[in-house]
Design an enzyme around this catalytic site. Structure first.
Site, PDB file in Angstrom:
ATOM      1  N   ASP A   1       0.842  -1.202   0.000  1.00 22.20           N
ATOM      2  CA  ASP A   1       0.000   0.000   0.000  1.00 22.20           C
ATOM      3  C   ASP A   1       0.881   1.257   0.000  1.00 22.20           C
ATOM      4  OD1 ASP A   1      -2.493  -1.638   0.639  1.00 22.20           O
ATOM      5  OD2 ASP A   1      -1.192  -2.094   2.337  1.00 22.20           O
TER       6      ASP A   1
ATOM      7  N   HIS B   1      -4.524  -3.362   6.468  1.00 20.68           N
ATOM      8  CA  HIS B   1      -4.335  -3.628   5.029  1.00 20.68           C
ATOM      9  C   HIS B   1      -5.702  -4.059   4.490  1.00 20.68           C
ATOM     10  CE1 HIS B   1      -2.766  -4.984   1.239  1.00 20.68           C
ATOM     11  NE2 HIS B   1      -3.201  -6.214   1.458  1.00 20.68           N
TER      12      HIS B   1
HETATM   13  P1  NAD Z   1      -1.835 -18.541  -4.065  1.00 20.18           P
HETATM   14  O1  NAD Z   1      -3.154 -19.253  -3.930  1.00 20.18           O
HETATM   15  O2  NAD Z   1      -1.251 -18.377  -5.412  1.00 20.18           O
HETATM   16  O3  NAD Z   1      -0.756 -19.268  -3.155  1.00 20.18           O
HETATM   17  C1  NAD Z   1      -0.989 -19.571  -1.825  1.00 20.18           C
HETATM   18  C2  NAD Z   1      -0.188 -20.796  -1.497  1.00 20.18           C
HETATM   19  O4  NAD Z   1      -0.339 -21.038  -0.107  1.00 20.18           O
HETATM   20  C3  NAD Z   1      -0.672 -22.057  -2.228  1.00 20.18           C
HETATM   21  O5  NAD Z   1       0.409 -22.712  -2.837  1.00 20.18           O
HETATM   22  C4  NAD Z   1      -1.296 -22.877  -1.122  1.00 20.18           C
HETATM   23  O6  NAD Z   1      -1.186 -24.272  -1.345  1.00 20.18           O
HETATM   24  C5  NAD Z   1      -0.455 -22.430   0.061  1.00 20.18           C
HETATM   25  N1  NAD Z   1      -1.036 -22.735   1.361  1.00 20.18           N
HETATM   26  C6  NAD Z   1      -2.327 -22.819   1.706  1.00 20.18           C
HETATM   27  N2  NAD Z   1      -2.433 -23.183   2.990  1.00 20.18           N
HETATM   28  C7  NAD Z   1      -1.179 -23.328   3.460  1.00 20.18           C
HETATM   29  C8  NAD Z   1      -0.643 -23.699   4.711  1.00 20.18           C
HETATM   30  N3  NAD Z   1      -1.421 -24.031   5.740  1.00 20.18           N
HETATM   31  N4  NAD Z   1       0.695 -23.738   4.844  1.00 20.18           N
HETATM   32  C9  NAD Z   1       1.505 -23.437   3.811  1.00 20.18           C
HETATM   33  N5  NAD Z   1       1.050 -23.098   2.598  1.00 20.18           N
HETATM   34  C10 NAD Z   1      -0.283 -23.035   2.428  1.00 20.18           C
HETATM   35  O7  NAD Z   1      -2.030 -17.146  -3.318  1.00 20.18           O
HETATM   36  P2  NAD Z   1      -1.102 -15.856  -3.441  1.00 20.18           P
HETATM   37  O8  NAD Z   1      -1.602 -15.018  -4.538  1.00 20.18           O
HETATM   38  O9  NAD Z   1       0.326 -16.255  -3.387  1.00 20.18           O
HETATM   39  O10 NAD Z   1      -1.515 -15.084  -2.082  1.00 20.18           O
HETATM   40  C11 NAD Z   1      -1.203 -15.622  -0.815  1.00 20.18           C
HETATM   41  C12 NAD Z   1      -1.789 -14.751   0.285  1.00 20.18           C
HETATM   42  O11 NAD Z   1      -1.175 -13.455   0.274  1.00 20.18           O
HETATM   43  C13 NAD Z   1      -3.286 -14.504   0.166  1.00 20.18           C
HETATM   44  O12 NAD Z   1      -3.866 -14.558   1.471  1.00 20.18           O
HETATM   45  C14 NAD Z   1      -3.371 -13.090  -0.379  1.00 20.18           C
HETATM   46  O13 NAD Z   1      -4.601 -12.482  -0.104  1.00 20.18           O
HETATM   47  C15 NAD Z   1      -2.213 -12.464   0.363  1.00 20.18           C
HETATM   48  N6  NAD Z   1      -1.684 -11.207  -0.172  1.00 20.18           N
HETATM   49  C16 NAD Z   1      -1.351 -10.236   0.736  1.00 20.18           C
HETATM   50  C17 NAD Z   1      -0.792  -9.038   0.293  1.00 20.18           C
HETATM   51  C18 NAD Z   1      -0.406  -7.964   1.261  1.00 20.18           C
HETATM   52  O14 NAD Z   1      -0.025  -6.876   0.803  1.00 20.18           O
HETATM   53  N7  NAD Z   1      -0.469  -8.162   2.574  1.00 20.18           N
HETATM   54  C19 NAD Z   1      -0.588  -8.837  -1.069  1.00 20.18           C
HETATM   55  C20 NAD Z   1      -0.946  -9.840  -1.971  1.00 20.18           C
HETATM   56  C21 NAD Z   1      -1.511 -11.031  -1.491  1.00 20.18           C
HETATM   57  C1  LMR Z   2      -3.483  -6.655  -2.407  1.00 23.29           C
HETATM   58  O1  LMR Z   2      -3.527  -5.637  -1.734  1.00 23.29           O
HETATM   59  O2  LMR Z   2      -3.270  -6.629  -3.638  1.00 23.29           O
HETATM   60  C2  LMR Z   2      -3.623  -8.004  -1.738  1.00 23.29           C
HETATM   61  O3  LMR Z   2      -3.921  -7.852  -0.379  1.00 23.29           O
HETATM   62  C3  LMR Z   2      -4.602  -8.884  -2.412  1.00 23.29           C
HETATM   63  C4  LMR Z   2      -6.017  -8.448  -2.168  1.00 23.29           C
HETATM   64  O4  LMR Z   2      -6.831  -9.296  -1.770  1.00 23.29           O
HETATM   65  O5  LMR Z   2      -6.324  -7.276  -2.392  1.00 23.29           O
END
Ligand code: NAD
Ligand code: LMR
Length: 345
Positions: free
Chosen positions: A172, A200
């Site tokens: 962000d 967030h």
């Molecule tokens: P994704 O689905 O591509 O990958 C997630 C991975 O986590 C998968 O491989 C899944 O098998 C694995 N997983 C699920 N449960 C698990 C566990 N108990 N232990 C270990 N691994 C596990 O998702 P992504 O796009 O990589 O996003 C992951 C997370 O990050 C989501 O919750 C998303 O909302 C979050 N995210 C946060 C931010 C932020 O700025 N804070 C930004 C982007 C995404």
């Molecule tokens: C983001 O900010 O892009 C991530 O937290 C993914 C989402 O769910 O918005």
């Protein structure tokens, strides 16, 4: 120190390998972040790395492919890769834990809708960190809802200092910096000291009232459009994650991985003099009227791998209201997650 012989009479002294755990390593953020961590962009070009990759059991074949690719990258700093579905293996003696693994939201969902699906993961992983990670481990929670998941992990790991738990709001922060840079027609690294306050989520408060362009001009003077700064600018940042999902049908990964690297690199090497970054950290009740016991994003300055909240900024009535709204949401999330929060700490 370990000595790696490079010839008969010359030895290079290198640091002990850093054990970096990345969860959800077979997912899209995992795939986008691994190279930067393993090639020295985050912890330094002279810091050997052992990667500890965690994902769930059904993803072990896919994770095996990622391990092959890491090997094929021929990275001199990468000393070992451990791929596992057991958190007690992946967190063993970890110096750094980047907790990504969890379900991402889909179009139409709020990040807090993920609490039910993801909270249990962070309670289990908090317990595992507590038992097997180094007590100095630095934890960055990325999986959404990141602030509350971070609180859950922290509360389940009472033997690790609370200051070692942070959540990612750097994405962000970077988004805010980029929007201002585009509006002012300057390079993004010439925009300093934006702030992300709070959650967030769509209640976060991106605040540029204390920010400057390089040279010292206030952002508000350079933008010359308070209506934009108090309106579309804020909503653009608040809704950017949803906009990316609507366009890609997948949540942000490239930009999230970049933000993870920025967050960890600044935690490791410190912030520039006079500058700060945004991080979700445990509130103590002593800054800006933020209630105690939330993981709330604030401006921090970092040195010696220790963050300190930037104090004493003047808060306008407009800002105060926005900061309260996002705190109220975090209180609601915390209350909804009580079952995952051991009551004694
Ligand atoms: P994704 O689905 O591509 O990958 C997630 C991975 O986590 C998968 O491989 C899944 O098998 C694995 N997983 C699920 N449960 C698990 C566990 N108990 N232990 C270990 N691994 C596990 O998702 P992504 O796009 O990589 O996003 C992951 C997370 O990050 C989501 O919750 C998303 O909302 C979050 N995210 C946060 C931010 C932020 O700025 N804070 C930004 C982007 C995404
Ligand atoms: C983001 O900010 O892009 C991530 O937290 C993914 C989402 O769910 O918005």
């Amino acid at each position: 120190m370990i000595c790696f012989p490079v010839s008969r009479d010359k030895r290079v002294h290198m640091a002990e390998p850093l054990r970096v755990c990345i969860t959800g390593a077979a997912g899209q953020i995992g795939y986008s972040v691994l190279l930067s961590v393993a090639n020295g962009d985050v912890f330094g070009k002279d810091q050997p790395i052992v990667l500890l990759l965690l994902d769930i059991e059904p993803m072990m074949t896919a994770l095996g492919g990622v391990v092959m690719e890491l090997q094929d990258c021929a990275l001199p700093l990468l000393r070992d890769v451990v791929a596992t579905h057991d958190p007690y293996v992946s967190f063993k003696d970890a110096d750094v834990a980047i907790l990504v693994g969890s379900m991402p939201r889909r179009e139409g969902m709020l990040r807090k809708d993920l609490l039910k699906a993801n909270a249990g993961i962070f309670s289990t992983q908090g317990k595992a960190l507590n038992e097997v990670a180094k007590k100095t481990v630095k934890v960055l929670v990325v999986g959404n809802p990141a602030n509350t998941n971070c609180l859950i992990a922290l509360k389940n790991a009472p033997s690790i200092p609370v200051a070692n738990f942070t959540c990612l709001t750097r994405l962000d922060h970077n988004r805010a910096q980029a929007q201002v840079a585009a509006r002012c027609g300057v390079r993004v690294d010439k925009v300093h000291n934006v702030i992300i306050w709070g959650n967030h989520s769509s209640t976060q408060y991106p605040d540029v009232s204390h920010g400057q362009l390089e040279g010292g001009q206030k952002i508000s003077d350079a933008v010359k459009d308070d209506a934009w700064l108090h309106g579309d600018f804020i909503t653009t940042i608040q809704k950017r994650g949803a906009a990316v999902i609507a366009a890609r049908k997948l949540s942000s990964a490239l930009s999230a991985a970049k933000a993870i690297c920025d967050h960890m690199r600044d935690w490791w090497f410190g912030t520039q003099p006079g500058q700060w970054v945004s991080m979700g950290v445990l509130s103590t009740g002593s800054h800006y009227g933020i209630p105690e016991g939330l993981i709330y994003s604030v401006p921090v300055q970092i040195s010696n791998k220790t963050w300190t909240v930037v104090d004493g900024l003047e808060i306008s009535e407009f800002s105060r209201e926005k900061m309260k709204a996002t705190a109220d949401e975090l209180v609601e999330e915390r209350d909804a997650a009580l079952v995952f929060l051991p009551s004694k700490q």
